[in-house]
Design a protein around this motif. Structure first.
Motif, short mmCIF file in Angstrom:
data_model
loop_
_atom_site.label_atom_id
_atom_site.label_comp_id
_atom_site.label_asym_id
_atom_site.label_seq_id
_atom_site.Cartn_x
_atom_site.Cartn_y
_atom_site.Cartn_z
N GLY A 62 0.88 -1.19 0.00
CA GLY A 62 0.00 0.00 0.00
C GLY A 62 0.90 1.22 0.00
O GLY A 62 1.64 1.43 0.96
N SER A 63 0.86 2.00 -1.10
CA SER A 63 1.86 3.06 -1.23
C SER A 63 1.26 4.46 -1.07
O SER A 63 1.57 5.36 -1.82
CB SER A 63 2.59 2.92 -2.55
OG SER A 63 1.67 2.76 -3.60
N GLY A 64 0.37 4.62 -0.08
CA GLY A 64 -0.20 5.93 0.22
C GLY A 64 0.71 6.72 1.15
O GLY A 64 1.94 6.51 1.17
N ILE A 124 1.32 6.73 4.45
CA ILE A 124 2.14 6.03 5.44
C ILE A 124 3.12 5.06 4.75
O ILE A 124 4.28 4.95 5.15
CB ILE A 124 1.21 5.30 6.45
CG1 ILE A 124 0.44 6.33 7.28
CG2 ILE A 124 1.98 4.35 7.36
CD1 ILE A 124 1.28 7.29 8.09
N GLY A 125 2.66 4.40 3.69
CA GLY A 125 3.52 3.48 2.96
C GLY A 125 4.77 4.18 2.43
O GLY A 125 5.89 3.66 2.53
N ILE A 147 -2.32 -1.90 -5.44
CA ILE A 147 -3.19 -2.41 -6.50
C ILE A 147 -3.27 -1.39 -7.64
O ILE A 147 -3.65 -1.72 -8.75
CB ILE A 147 -4.63 -2.77 -6.02
CG1 ILE A 147 -5.12 -1.75 -5.01
CG2 ILE A 147 -4.68 -4.18 -5.46
CD1 ILE A 147 -6.59 -1.85 -4.73
N CYS A 174 0.05 -1.29 4.63
CA CYS A 174 -0.35 0.13 4.78
C CYS A 174 -1.59 0.43 3.93
O CYS A 174 -1.64 1.45 3.24
CB CYS A 174 0.76 1.07 4.34
SG CYS A 174 2.38 0.72 5.01
N THR A 175 -2.55 -0.48 3.92
CA THR A 175 -3.79 -0.24 3.16
C THR A 175 -4.75 0.57 4.03
O THR A 175 -4.51 0.73 5.23
CB THR A 175 -4.43 -1.58 2.73
OG1 THR A 175 -4.76 -2.32 3.90
CG2 THR A 175 -3.50 -2.38 1.85
N PRO A 176 -5.85 1.10 3.46
CA PRO A 176 -6.75 1.93 4.25
C PRO A 176 -7.30 1.23 5.50
O PRO A 176 -7.40 0.00 5.54
CB PRO A 176 -7.87 2.27 3.26
CG PRO A 176 -7.21 2.18 1.92
CD PRO A 176 -6.23 1.05 2.04
N VAL A 234 -6.65 -8.73 2.84
CA VAL A 234 -5.23 -8.59 2.46
C VAL A 234 -4.37 -9.63 3.19
O VAL A 234 -3.53 -10.31 2.59
CB VAL A 234 -4.76 -7.15 2.78
CG1 VAL A 234 -3.25 -7.07 2.89
CG2 VAL A 234 -5.27 -6.17 1.73
N SER A 257 0.15 -1.51 9.76
CA SER A 257 0.31 -0.14 10.25
C SER A 257 -0.95 0.36 10.96
O SER A 257 -1.02 1.53 11.35
CB SER A 257 0.58 0.82 9.09
OG SER A 257 1.72 0.48 8.39
N ASN A 309 2.10 9.69 12.52
CA ASN A 309 2.26 10.57 11.36
C ASN A 309 2.94 11.88 11.72
O ASN A 309 2.53 12.52 12.69
CB ASN A 309 0.88 10.86 10.75
CG ASN A 309 0.98 11.52 9.40
OD1 ASN A 309 1.84 11.17 8.60
ND2 ASN A 309 0.16 12.51 9.15
P1 NAI Z 1 -3.78 6.01 2.17
O1 NAI Z 1 -5.21 6.04 1.79
O2 NAI Z 1 -2.94 7.23 1.99
O3 NAI Z 1 -3.05 4.82 1.40
C1 NAI Z 1 -3.61 3.54 1.23
C2 NAI Z 1 -2.96 2.87 0.02
O4 NAI Z 1 -3.40 1.50 -0.01
C3 NAI Z 1 -3.37 3.49 -1.34
O5 NAI Z 1 -2.21 3.71 -2.11
C4 NAI Z 1 -4.25 2.41 -1.98
O6 NAI Z 1 -4.17 2.38 -3.40
C5 NAI Z 1 -3.66 1.15 -1.37
N1 NAI Z 1 -4.55 -0.01 -1.37
C6 NAI Z 1 -5.89 -0.05 -1.24
N2 NAI Z 1 -6.32 -1.34 -1.29
C7 NAI Z 1 -5.22 -2.11 -1.46
C8 NAI Z 1 -5.01 -3.51 -1.58
N3 NAI Z 1 -6.01 -4.37 -1.52
N4 NAI Z 1 -3.74 -3.95 -1.77
C9 NAI Z 1 -2.70 -3.08 -1.83
N5 NAI Z 1 -2.84 -1.75 -1.71
C10 NAI Z 1 -4.10 -1.28 -1.53
O7 NAI Z 1 -3.76 5.53 3.71
P2 NAI Z 1 -2.68 5.91 4.84
O8 NAI Z 1 -3.04 7.19 5.48
O9 NAI Z 1 -1.32 5.72 4.30
O10 NAI Z 1 -3.00 4.77 5.94
C11 NAI Z 1 -2.54 3.44 5.80
C12 NAI Z 1 -2.60 2.74 7.14
O11 NAI Z 1 -1.75 3.42 8.07
C13 NAI Z 1 -4.00 2.72 7.77
O12 NAI Z 1 -4.21 1.50 8.44
C14 NAI Z 1 -3.93 3.85 8.79
O13 NAI Z 1 -4.81 3.69 9.89
C15 NAI Z 1 -2.48 3.73 9.25
N6 NAI Z 1 -1.94 4.96 9.84
C16 NAI Z 1 -2.25 6.17 9.26
C17 NAI Z 1 -1.79 7.35 9.83
C18 NAI Z 1 -2.13 8.67 9.22
O14 NAI Z 1 -1.99 9.68 9.90
N7 NAI Z 1 -2.54 8.72 7.97
C19 NAI Z 1 -0.93 7.32 11.07
C20 NAI Z 1 -0.62 5.98 11.53
C21 NAI Z 1 -1.13 4.86 10.94
#
Ligand code: NAI
Length: 319
Positions: free
Chosen positions: A13-15, A17-18, A37, A94-96, A105, A122, A148
């Protein structure tokens, strides 16, 4: 000089946090495969990482001892799950934040991983017992919850499933240390883990004090940023007690009655809505209007502050 490390790491998951995890592992010399994906997400993430690493290198704040180009060469994108996972020693999911998605996953990964790789999530608040239920490789599963932005805030909460092997906890702990993070071991899973339980206790009392008209929202924030927060960046609440008297026992002798009296006067859990929400929202918008441009600029300023604080902390720890 840090050389490259054996074994590759998969960022699943390359959002937001990734991307940050990818940079941290590359700074420690690990080969990183960035899986998603969406090919477009990987392309965006790689571009973002390249720009950020170059900027960090220019400002002298790039982590690790490899150059930005050396670190960038360690990171590659991948949309084939089997290719991504092959030969990996650690997978950071690092998926949603959605329980059904994460369960799906981890079940997919469970079918293709070996008996050695660590499967780490994560997740900010999903309990390991819910996410990893029924997996064949449950002993290798753990939550490694970052804060974060993870590149500047080193804490990682390690939360085991009841069946997580002690060696999974130890190996994850050692790996986090190796990439310069500050891991803590939570002994048993609990809703909200530790950071959010502390954070919610503060938010809750802050809300009640504003709700009761005892202080304005902006002054409430100053109590933290120019008061408690100043010391909490260096020492925790327990060490604060120890230092604020002649040791912990003396602090409790002197202050426990007062603490208990005040704590008993705390009100119920707030609803976080209605007139108080309107009041707090307006006060926050007067400082930072709630549109993407202003919020983005303020976040960038916050990250610069955190980066400088991280630098100061490492200087102080070295003294
Ligand atoms: P994001 O929405 O920025 O990134 C999620 C990524 O996962 C997207 O690139 C998406 O295309 C990908 N994805 C979706 N379904 C997928 C699948 N089936 N297989 C592979 N990739 C897939 O989310 P973010 O903010 O990076 O959060 C990720 C995790 O980190 C969550 O569990 C969140 O709770 C946790 N987290 C987030 C923080 C924040 O402040 N944003 C802080 C600490 C943890």
């Amino acid at each position: 000089m840090t050389s490259t490390q054996d074994g590759s790491v998969v960022i699943f998951g390359s959002g937001l946090i990734g991307r940050s995890w990818a940079m941290l592992f590359a700074s420690g010399g690990f080969k990183v495969k960035l899986y998603d994906i969406e090919q477009q997400q990987i392309t965006k993430a790689l571009e973002h990482i390249r720009k950020e690493m170059k900027a960090l290198e220019q400002s002298g704040t790039l982590k690790g001892s490899l150059s930005a180009d050396q670190q960038l060469a360690l990171i590659s994108g991948c949309t084939d799950i089997k290719v991504a996972v092959e030969g990996a020693m650690y997978i950071q999911e690092c998926t949603p934040e959605n329980l059904e998605l994460k369960k799906k996953v981890f079940s997919q990964l469970d079918l293709i991983v070996d008996d050695k790789v660590i499967l780490s999530s994560s997740s900010s608040c999903l309990l390991p017992s819910k996410m990893f239920m029924g997996l064949k490789h449950v002993k290798q599963c753990i939550v490694a919850h970052p804060v974060n932005p993870p590149y500047y805030v080193p804490l990682v909460e390690l939360v085991p499933h009841p069946e997580t092997a002690p060696s999974t906890m130890e190996r994850t702990y050692a790996l986090m240390k190796k990439i310069g993070q500050s891991p803590v071991k939570i002994k048993k899973e609990i809703d909200g883990f530790i950071l959010n339980r502390l954070q919610y206790a503060i938010i809750s009392e802050a809300w009640r004090l504003v709700d009761e008209g005892l202080i304005s929202p902006s002054d409430l924030d100053i109590v933290m940023s120019d008061g408690l927060g100043m010391r909490y960046a260096f020492i925790g609440p327990l060490e604060t007690m120890h230092l604020n008297a002649e040791g912990m026992s003396n602090y409790c002798e002197r202050y426990s009655e007062g603490m208990k009296r005040v704590l008993k006067s705390f009100g119920p859990v707030p609803d976080f809505c209605g007139a108080t929400l309107e009041n707090v929202h307006q006060a926050m918008c007067a400082r930072v209007p709630a549109d993407p441009a202003h919020l983005g600029a303020r976040r960038q300023w916050r990250d610069e502050c955190l980066m400088k604080l991280a630098k100061l902390k490492s200087q102080m720890e070295a003294e």
